[in-house]
Enzyme design. Structure first.
Site, PDB file in Angstrom:
ATOM      1  N   SER A  70      53.706  38.918  39.837  1.00 40.24           N
ATOM      2  CA  SER A  70      53.120  38.869  38.485  1.00 40.24           C
ATOM      3  C   SER A  70      54.016  39.710  37.571  1.00 40.24           C
ATOM      4  CB  SER A  70      51.725  39.471  38.563  1.00 40.24           C
ATOM      5  OG  SER A  70      51.256  39.884  37.305  1.00 40.24           O
ATOM      6  N   TYR A 112      44.800  44.943  40.873  1.00 34.06           N
ATOM      7  CA  TYR A 112      45.649  43.756  40.740  1.00 34.06           C
ATOM      8  C   TYR A 112      47.107  44.176  40.602  1.00 34.06           C
ATOM      9  CZ  TYR A 112      47.224  39.225  38.817  1.00 34.06           C
ATOM     10  OH  TYR A 112      47.880  38.031  38.593  1.00 34.06           O
TER      11      TYR A 112
HETATM   12  N1  LIG Z   1      47.816  32.685  35.410  1.00 32.63           N
HETATM   13  C1  LIG Z   1      48.663  33.672  35.201  1.00 32.63           C
HETATM   14  O1  LIG Z   1      48.999  34.023  34.054  1.00 32.63           O
HETATM   15  C2  LIG Z   1      49.267  34.383  36.387  1.00 32.63           C
HETATM   16  C3  LIG Z   1      50.313  35.277  36.136  1.00 32.63           C
HETATM   17  C4  LIG Z   1      50.878  35.959  37.198  1.00 32.63           C
HETATM   18  C5  LIG Z   1      50.418  35.739  38.480  1.00 32.63           C
HETATM   19  N2  LIG Z   1      49.405  34.867  38.697  1.00 32.63           N
HETATM   20  C6  LIG Z   1      48.982  34.688  40.092  1.00 32.63           C
HETATM   21  O2  LIG Z   1      49.076  33.338  40.457  1.00 32.63           O
HETATM   22  C7  LIG Z   1      48.175  33.094  41.552  1.00 32.63           C
HETATM   23  C8  LIG Z   1      47.338  31.865  41.210  1.00 32.63           C
HETATM   24  O3  LIG Z   1      46.518  32.171  40.089  1.00 32.63           O
HETATM   25  P1  LIG Z   1      46.086  31.064  39.007  1.00 32.63           P
HETATM   26  O4  LIG Z   1      46.733  31.434  37.739  1.00 32.63           O
HETATM   27  O5  LIG Z   1      46.276  29.701  39.560  1.00 32.63           O
HETATM   28  O6  LIG Z   1      44.536  31.423  38.859  1.00 32.63           O
HETATM   29  P2  LIG Z   1      43.257  30.557  39.216  1.00 32.63           P
HETATM   30  O7  LIG Z   1      42.088  31.427  38.925  1.00 32.63           O
HETATM   31  O8  LIG Z   1      43.334  29.233  38.528  1.00 32.63           O
HETATM   32  O9  LIG Z   1      43.404  30.296  40.795  1.00 32.63           O
HETATM   33  C9  LIG Z   1      43.129  31.289  41.766  1.00 32.63           C
HETATM   34  C10 LIG Z   1      42.475  30.604  42.950  1.00 32.63           C
HETATM   35  O10 LIG Z   1      42.277  31.581  43.983  1.00 32.63           O
HETATM   36  C11 LIG Z   1      41.021  31.301  44.588  1.00 32.63           C
HETATM   37  N3  LIG Z   1      40.513  32.484  45.280  1.00 32.63           N
HETATM   38  C12 LIG Z   1      40.004  33.623  44.730  1.00 32.63           C
HETATM   39  N4  LIG Z   1      39.592  34.456  45.699  1.00 32.63           N
HETATM   40  C13 LIG Z   1      39.844  33.842  46.892  1.00 32.63           C
HETATM   41  C14 LIG Z   1      39.627  34.194  48.250  1.00 32.63           C
HETATM   42  N5  LIG Z   1      39.046  35.359  48.614  1.00 32.63           N
HETATM   43  N6  LIG Z   1      40.017  33.321  49.220  1.00 32.63           N
HETATM   44  C15 LIG Z   1      40.595  32.148  48.868  1.00 32.63           C
HETATM   45  N7  LIG Z   1      40.816  31.751  47.599  1.00 32.63           N
HETATM   46  C16 LIG Z   1      40.431  32.589  46.621  1.00 32.63           C
HETATM   47  C17 LIG Z   1      40.131  30.851  43.441  1.00 32.63           C
HETATM   48  O11 LIG Z   1      39.011  30.103  43.924  1.00 32.63           O
HETATM   49  C18 LIG Z   1      41.085  30.023  42.596  1.00 32.63           C
HETATM   50  O12 LIG Z   1      41.045  28.647  42.939  1.00 32.63           O
HETATM   51  C19 LIG Z   1      47.361  34.389  41.716  1.00 32.63           C
HETATM   52  O13 LIG Z   1      47.946  35.162  42.725  1.00 32.63           O
HETATM   53  C20 LIG Z   1      47.538  35.072  40.376  1.00 32.63           C
HETATM   54  O14 LIG Z   1      47.367  36.454  40.485  1.00 32.63           O
HETATM   55  C21 LIG Z   1      48.821  34.178  37.686  1.00 32.63           C
END
Ligand SMILES: NC(=O)c1ccc[n+]([C@@H]2O[C@H](COP(=O)([O-])OP(=O)(O)OC[C@H]3O[C@@H](n4cnc5c(N)ncnc54)[C@H](O)[C@@H]3O)[C@@H](O)[C@H]2O)c1
Length: 240
Positions: free
Chosen positions: A132, A145
């Site tokens: 991230s 986080y």
């Molecule tokens: N969206 C952003 O701006 C961003 C930026 C940097 C990093 N990320 C990272 O990218 C990754 C994906 O995030 P995203 O943006 O698709 O968010 P999102 O909320 O759309 O997807 C996250 C998914 O993780 C699942 N999840 C949560 N807890 C869980 C558990 N205990 N077991 C299994 N699944 C679980 C949720 O049900 C969800 O489907 C994450 O690691 C997030 O931290 C996202």
């Protein structure tokens, strides 16, 4: 070496959190390029993702036994991507909440890596972890986080070295500001949003599909010399 191959055709890919925004975009991109994909998540895949023929297993990445049981059910794996994630603003200062967030992002990554190492070894495969912008900066609202995402950088380097003897590469993508559920509250907060945009050379939040090319590249033979790195895919944010 002859011409580099960017193909992921025929590879078997598993994506935890694969029904979320970034995980779904990755799943669709790998399928479009001829890979077969298994997604795991707490929630089921969308209709558009199901229609593409992904396999789905409900999986909580904080559950040791469930992760090990899934690894026994899956015969072959070439690419493991840990996309499961969650954040809870301000509440992460409570140690119990802190533990849960780190459990999902960091220990979830470790659990999946340990369970699927034999599969990846058999196919000389690779892992793609997810960092991230908070792999590089502190975050007062979400300290768990940010701690977990900083640790993903170290985990990625450490596993890359440890797993090299098995022919497994381990890299990470550090997404910038991506339009998904996890980031919705930040995006909808005018003050926070203005601060992000003021520093972001790309000038806008990105869609999850815009990260997929980097994941495809890291899974392809063309990236075979890349190991142990975390690549910011951020529209220039960390550079600015
Ligand atoms: N969206 C952003 O701006 C961003 C930026 C940097 C990093 N990320 C990272 O990218 C990754 C994906 O995030 P995203 O943006 O698709 O968010 P999102 O909320 O759309 O997807 C996250 C998914 O993780 C699942 N999840 C949560 N807890 C869980 C558990 N205990 N077991 C299994 N699944 C679980 C949720 O049900 C969800 O489907 C994450 O690691 C997030 O931290 C996202």
């Amino acid at each position: 070496m002859s011409r580099p191959s960017f193909s992921v055709k025929g590879l078997h890919v598993l994506i935890s959190g694969g029904c979320g925004g970034i995980g779904s975009a990755f799943a669709k991109a790998f399928i479009a390029h001829g890979a077969s994909v298994t997604v795991t998540d707490l929630q089921p895949p969308s209709e558009s993702l199901s229609a593409l023929g992904v396999a789905y297993h409900q999986l909580d990445v904080t559950n040791d036994e469930a992760v090990e049981a899934l690894a026994k059910k899956i015969d072959r794996l070439d690419v493991l991507i840990h996309c499961a994630g969650k954040l809870i603003r301000w509440e992460e200062h409570d140690p119990k909440v802190f533990r849960n967030i780190v459990d999902i992002h960091l220990f979830g990554n470790v659990r999946l890596a340990a369970a699927f190492r034999p599969h990846l070894k058999a196919g000389k495969g690779c892992m793609i972890n997810i960092g991230s912008m908070y792999s590089y900066f502190g975050a007062p609202q979400i300290p768990a986080y940010a701690s977990a995402k900083t640790a993903i950088v170290g985990l990625t380097k450490s596993l890359a070295i440890a797993y090299a003897e098995d022919g497994i590469r381990v890299n990470a993508i550090a997404p910038g500001w991506i339009n998904t559920q996890i980031s919705r509250r930040g995006r909808e907060n005018p003050e926070f949003n203005a601060k992000v945009l003021a520093r972001l050379p790309a000038g806008k939040w990105a869609e999850p599909e815009e990260l997929a090319g980097t994941a495809l590249f890291l899974a392809s033979p063309a990236s075979h010399l890349i190991n142990g790195v975390t690549i910011p895919v951020d529209g220039g944010y960390v550079a600015s």
